[in-house]
Motif scaffolding. Structure first.
Motif, mmCIF file in Angstrom:
data_model
loop_
_atom_site.group_PDB
_atom_site.id
_atom_site.type_symbol
_atom_site.label_atom_id
_atom_site.label_comp_id
_atom_site.label_asym_id
_atom_site.label_seq_id
_atom_site.Cartn_x
_atom_site.Cartn_y
_atom_site.Cartn_z
ATOM 1 N N THR C 265 0.592 -0.821 -0.052
ATOM 2 C CA THR C 265 -0.322 -0.004 0.087
ATOM 3 C C THR C 265 0.810 1.282 0.197
ATOM 4 O O THR C 265 0.608 2.282 -0.720
ATOM 5 N N MET C 266 1.837 1.353 1.021
ATOM 6 C CA MET C 266 2.488 2.183 0.755
ATOM 7 C C MET C 266 3.178 2.637 -0.313
ATOM 8 O O MET C 266 3.546 4.220 -1.446
ATOM 9 N N VAL C 267 3.939 1.823 -1.125
ATOM 10 C CA VAL C 267 4.586 2.046 -2.517
ATOM 11 C C VAL C 267 3.171 2.641 -3.887
ATOM 12 O O VAL C 267 3.263 3.478 -4.099
ATOM 13 N N LEU C 279 9.111 7.646 -0.243
ATOM 14 C CA LEU C 279 8.874 7.979 1.274
ATOM 15 C C LEU C 279 7.792 8.747 1.487
ATOM 16 O O LEU C 279 7.088 8.918 3.055
ATOM 17 N N PHE C 280 7.351 9.198 1.104
ATOM 18 C CA PHE C 280 5.614 9.826 0.852
ATOM 19 C C PHE C 280 4.818 8.932 1.811
ATOM 20 O O PHE C 280 3.986 8.959 2.685
ATOM 21 N N GLY C 281 4.087 7.645 0.607
ATOM 22 C CA GLY C 281 3.287 6.822 1.153
ATOM 23 C C GLY C 281 3.751 6.218 2.778
ATOM 24 O O GLY C 281 2.492 5.908 3.346
ATOM 25 N N ALA C 282 5.467 6.089 3.067
ATOM 26 C CA ALA C 282 5.769 5.672 3.954
ATOM 27 C C ALA C 282 5.264 6.567 5.222
ATOM 28 O O ALA C 282 4.959 5.955 6.318
ATOM 29 N N SER C 283 5.007 7.538 4.633
ATOM 30 C CA SER C 283 5.189 8.782 5.819
ATOM 31 C C SER C 283 3.600 8.804 6.226
ATOM 32 O O SER C 283 2.915 8.663 7.440
ATOM 33 N N LEU C 284 3.108 8.482 5.027
ATOM 34 C CA LEU C 284 1.836 8.360 5.092
ATOM 35 C C LEU C 284 1.534 7.185 6.036
ATOM 36 O O LEU C 284 0.265 7.864 6.658
ATOM 37 N N LEU C 285 1.373 6.800 5.328
ATOM 38 C CA LEU C 285 0.806 4.976 6.478
ATOM 39 C C LEU C 285 1.254 4.910 7.533
ATOM 40 O O LEU C 285 0.880 3.819 7.953
ATOM 41 N N GLU C 290 -2.166 6.491 13.131
ATOM 42 C CA GLU C 290 -1.778 7.263 14.962
ATOM 43 C C GLU C 290 -2.839 8.405 14.547
ATOM 44 O O GLU C 290 -3.733 8.947 16.273
ATOM 45 N N TRP C 291 -3.073 9.425 13.472
ATOM 46 C CA TRP C 291 -4.346 10.101 13.357
ATOM 47 C C TRP C 291 -5.429 9.611 13.571
ATOM 48 O O TRP C 291 -6.724 10.089 14.035
ATOM 49 N N LEU C 292 -5.692 8.349 13.196
ATOM 50 C CA LEU C 292 -7.019 7.639 12.921
ATOM 51 C C LEU C 292 -7.772 7.456 15.058
ATOM 52 O O LEU C 292 -8.312 6.714 14.582
ATOM 53 N N TYR C 303 -9.654 3.861 8.551
ATOM 54 C CA TYR C 303 -8.534 3.563 7.156
ATOM 55 C C TYR C 303 -8.873 2.346 5.394
ATOM 56 O O TYR C 303 -8.849 2.821 4.837
ATOM 57 N N GLY C 304 -9.624 1.514 6.279
ATOM 58 C CA GLY C 304 -10.118 0.135 5.241
ATOM 59 C C GLY C 304 -10.668 1.850 4.367
ATOM 60 O O GLY C 304 -10.827 1.481 2.309
ATOM 61 N N LEU C 305 -11.991 2.720 3.940
ATOM 62 C CA LEU C 305 -12.480 3.722 3.445
ATOM 63 C C LEU C 305 -11.266 4.327 2.877
ATOM 64 O O LEU C 305 -11.676 4.606 1.422
ATOM 65 N N ILE C 306 -9.998 4.610 3.797
ATOM 66 C CA ILE C 306 -9.467 6.043 3.335
ATOM 67 C C ILE C 306 -8.962 4.823 1.667
ATOM 68 O O ILE C 306 -8.351 5.528 1.100
#
Ligand code: ATP
Ligand code: MG
Lengths: 291, 268, 335
Positions: C265-267, C279-285, C290-292, C303-306
């Motif tokens: 998913t990160m990729v 880098l971006f995908g890893a940061s986001l995931l 944490e935000w959730l 999470y699933g919806l996103i």
């Protein structure tokens, strides 16, 4: 001998369940070339729904079973309509992530509705286990086998005899050609989703009495069903059923003679073996690449 | 113009796909520095023969010799290394890569930088890269596409994709070049230019096996023609002789002729 | 009729075919400076920990991106190599008292050898079959880690992994670990960029676009796929090594099927075949869960919806997708 038979019985029971799940995978793969990683979650929904209806609302078994199938099938169709059809460039990875997203979503829903507890329900009938040469065959196992057999026969007839079934097969063989001769392919895909997830619900509802069901039960069941479908050769109905029973029986023997911890490994070792030796599955035929 | 050295020798080659006998008992030779035309109606087995020569799948029977040595059992990429390059009937470019990069991939067998080398990026690697780039640009110029070096190859018009594929095949510095219908989809003037390019390639010492349905082109540039029909070789010889060959006429015009006869019968 | 198209912002940034090394060096320097600044500025241990995890996940995403984004070979079992790296160093350093500096090559080497053995038969597969093969492999590794309790500690995990140390130098503060991890990230980014930009990288991308065609222009596809599989296993094992010595504890749950899917998913969310996208995908995931937490019991649902929404509407990943949207918006505005 008696031991082997006992393992065999439990293997056949699990195998029947894997077979039903695998059939769901295969059906979807046929009509959409998609592997639904959320399939196991529909099994979970089926099991929990059944338990709630029959144990919670004290509904009679038959309507509970039918309502479960219908509800989960409808959920499957909704899933297709909302999350699969809008995908414009259906690449493998994208579809994998969407269905994995759906599986997380559905697990979340399951947790919201049923919480984190495990549930079970009484068997479909109160008969005591049948004694066969010293080994016990649970009444629920017989139920499962009967249900699976009926379902398979029904599906077979559906594909062979009914116009809709034939149209679905045509879609699977060549979507564009099917569309050109006037088959509503979009409907067929929707229907395939409905049928496949309803099959998942059947699997879930049938095992509800013999396992502890909770919101997280779907993942491993889904993966094993997937293994079974792959073993038989993706996209083949009989292959899926063969693969399911094979997996169930070997797994049971593995538990009996090696170690119960390695039970889950059986499926995957078997899967790798088949993939390496016969990538097209036991029943499938090889695709040729040409220029 | 052609010397007598034999570059490619096809000996009694058979190939069947299930029940379809795509090639039966095909034998012919290809002289060094010559252009050989391979013609035949649709489904005659021309592309299949290309696939056998380039090792995509093995022949059921028979032998293929290149430069005097049997190449049966060689893998696809090894044959490129030996000096056999090809283009495809349905253009097979690397679509997400630029025209220049496509050609540089074509040089794969003529460059040597490996995984470790690319990480260390020592001076010799940088040099190799620079040389490859220069040569790739030269090849682009040769086919007239240097302006589009940085365009994604998938975005090029179809005719140019064919030219790019030709340049990519040349990048492998082949001795033998197999062209599968290079003029399909080109207009008249583009086809004429292509004919010129093919001659130039031959003059640089590359032998060519050409599959092409455009008879004007094939007959005008080939030194020799081999005709296949339904998997069998039905004629071989210089263009003029082949054109007037009975069997060839029958294969190409057979149906039309029979119908004509039929029509005249009913009339009389 | 077909004017040379302007390079899009992202292509310029990735510089996939202009070997503009000077430009690239500047990017690396900016990156390094940013890392140092962040490392010095952030004092909060929780934030540092988050940043370290982003670094580890970047390594994982980067490693998978080489295999999946560039060479086009899907893997649904990549967490296995992460796990092999982590457990190898755990067992060696804790049970056998091997110094971490020696355990590092052992951990990476073990993952690479496993990748080699598994890769030969697996990489012959394509499409879903390849996905299934790698998934099966990942599950088997996971089960072995869980069941081989005499060595791995079983399902409850392995405790007592020592901190990283080389002679008198012990890296046990969050800040030092942050620098170590991000130095590794930069190193791997440079390494991957160099590979992508070379003969090998072009051949990899060619395999992605058409494996048979790549072979037909002379690429030894079998060998190259295996090489990149081994490389990517090694990088994942490096991440595993760093993970083990970061939290001194490993358990099989960290390296299961869902972990593999998270890397995929990160990729994909970051953008396939994009180094900085990883880098971006890893940061986001890393940050998203944490935000959730704020959603408490709705966490999984959201999470699933996103995941679904992003993939349905931006199948090329967030970075590319947003740029595409921007480009379309600009074009409609121009008219
Ligand atoms: N990979 C394959 N699998 C099965 N059959 C094949 C394969 N490749 C070719 N054939 C069959 O072999 C026969 C010869 O095909 P081939 O493509 O070689 O013809 P061709 O002379 O190139 O025709 P065209 O002029 O249409 O390109 C055809 O009947 C074709 O269907
Ligand atoms: Mg052809």
């Amino acid at each position: 001998m008696q031991e082997i038979l006992q393992y065999f019985f439990s293997g056949v029971t699990n195998g029947a369940i894997y077979a039903v799940i695998a059939v769901g995978f295969s059906m979807l793969y046929n009509s959409t070339e998609l592997i639904n990683f959320a399939h196991g979650e529909f099994v979970m929904l089926g099991a929990l729904c059944m338990i709630s209806l029959s144990a919670g609302f004290e509904m009679h078994l038959v309507p509970a079973f039918l309502i479960t199938m219908a509800a989960v099938g409808a959920a499957g169709m909704l899933f297709e309509r909302l999350a699969i059809r809008p995908v414009r460039h259906p690449q493998h990875v994208v579809l994998i992530i969407i269905t994995v997203g759906a599986s997380i979503f559905l697990r979340g829903i399951g947790m919201l509705i049923w919480g984190k507890d495990s549930y079970t329900m009484p068997p479909f009938s109160a008969h005591s286990p049948v004694d066969v040469a010293g080994a016990k065959l649970l009444a629920q196992s017989v139920w499962i086998l009967v249900i699976v057999m009926t379902l398979t026969a029904g599906l077979h007839l559906f594909y062979r005899r009914s116009l809709t079934g034939k149209a679905m097969t045509a879609c699977a063989v060549n979507k564009k050609a099917a569309w050109i001769v006037g088959i509503p392919t979009k409907w067929m895909v929707l229907l395939a989703f409905g049928l496949a997830t309803a099959m998942g619900a059947v699997a879930g509802a049938s095992i509800a009495p013999i396992t502890m069901s909770s919101y997280g039960m779907g993942t491993i069941l889904g993966l094993k069903g997937f293994c079974a479908a792959m073993l038989g050769g993706l996209g083949s109905l009989w292959g899926a059923i063969l693969g399911g029973f094979l997996l169930g029986i070997l797994e049971a023997m593995g538990v009996g003679f090696v170690s119960s911890g390695l039970k889950d490994a059986t499926a995957f070792v078997l899967l790798l073996a088949v993939l390496y030796v016969r990538p097209q599955g036991i029943v499938g035929s090889r695709k040729v690449q040409r220029f | 113009m052609t010397d007598n050295r034999i570059l490619l020798e096809i000996k009694n080659v058979d190939k069947a796909f299930g029940g379809i006998r795509a090639l039966r008992d095909i034998s012919f030779c290809l002289q060094d520095r010559s252009i050989t035309g391979l013609i035949g109606p649709n489904g005659a087995g021309k592309t299949t023969l290309f696939n056998l020569i380039t090792g995509i799948f093995p022949a059921d029977n028979g032998e293929i010799r290149f430069n005097g040595r049997s190449v049966n059992g060689f893998r696809v990429h090894e044959l490129v290394g030996l000096g056999i390059a090809r283009t495809f009937q349905n253009v097979e470019l690397f679509e997400s890569m630029t025209a220049l990069e496509n050609i540089m991939v074509g040089m794969h067998t003529r460059t040597g930088c490996g995984m470790i080398g690319s990480i260390l990026r020592l001076p010799n690697i940088i040099n190799e890269e620079r040389r490859a780039r220069t040569k790739a640009i030269d090849l682009l110029k040769f086919v007239g596409l240097e302006k589009y070096a940085h365009q994604k190859s998938g975005d090029l018009p179809f005719g140019w994709q064919r030219l790019l594929e030709l340049a990519r095949a040349l990048a492998a510095e082949p001795e033998l070049l197999l062209l599968d219908e290079p003029a399909a989809g080109l207009n008249m003037s583009e086809t004429r230019e292509l004919g010129g390019l093919i001659r130039q390639i031959r003059d640089q010492g590359v032998s060519i096996l050409l599959v092409e349905h455009d008879m004007n082109l094939t007959m005008s540039i080939s030194d020799k023609i081999v005709v296949l029909d339904q998997g069998s070789k039905i004629a071989e010889g210089p263009p003029r002789a082949v054109q007037s060959d009975e069997a060839v006429m029958a294969a190409y015009l057979g149906k039309a002729k029979k119908q004509e006869q039929h029509a005249s019968h009913t009339k009389s | 009729m077909c004017a040379p198209r302007e390079l899009s912002v992202l292509e310029k940034f990735n510089g996939s075919d202009s070997m503009d090394s000077r430009y690239r060096k500047i990017v690396y320097i900016v990156f390094a400076v940013a890392v140092v600044c962040i490392g010095l500025a952030v004092k909060n241990a929780y934030y540092l920990q988050m940043l370290i995890f982003i670094g580890l996940n970047t390594l994982l995403a980067l490693s998978l991106n080489m295999l999946m984004g560039y060479a086009g070979q899907i893997s649904l079992g990549h967490a296995a190599f992460y796990g092999i790296g982590a457990y190898m160093t755990a067992v060696l350093t804790a049970s056998y008292h091997v110094p971490p500096l020696l355990a590092l090559p052992a951990a990476i080497g073990a993952a690479m050898v496993v990748a080699w053995i598994v890769g030969v038969p697996t990489l012959r597969l394509t499409g879903y079959y390849l996905g299934m093969g790698t998934l099966g492999f990942g599950m088997i590794v996971h089960i072995v880690l869980r069941e081989w309790s005499s060595v791995t500690g079983g399902a409850s995990g392995f405790v007592g992994i020592p901190p990283l140390a080389a002679g008198p130098l012990v890296i046990d503060s969050e800040q030092h670990y942050f620098f170590l991890v991000w130095a590794m990230v930069l190193l791997c980014i440079i390494m991957c960029t160099r590979i992508i930009d070379s003969r090998v990288g072009r051949a990899l991308r060619a395999i992605h676009d058409g494996e048979m065609a790549a072979a037909a222009v002379g690429v030894n596809t079998k060998k190259l796929k295996l090489q990149v599989f081994i490389l990517s296993a090694g990088m994942a094992a490096l991440a595993g090594f760093l993970y083990a010595h970061l939290i001194y504890f490993v358990s099989p749950g960290t390296f299961g099927f869902l972990a593999s899917i998270r890397i995929v998913t990160m990729v994909v969310i970051g953008g396939m075949a994009s180094i900085w996208g990883s880098l971006f995908g890893a940061s986001l995931l890393t940050l998203l869960p944490e935000w959730l937490h704020a959603f408490s019991e709705f966490e999984m649902v959201v999470y699933g919806l996103i995941l679904m929404t992003v993939m349905i509407f931006l199948p090329r990943g967030l970075t590319r997708g947003v740029l595409d949207l921007f480009e379309r918006w600009r074009k409609t505005n121009d008219r």
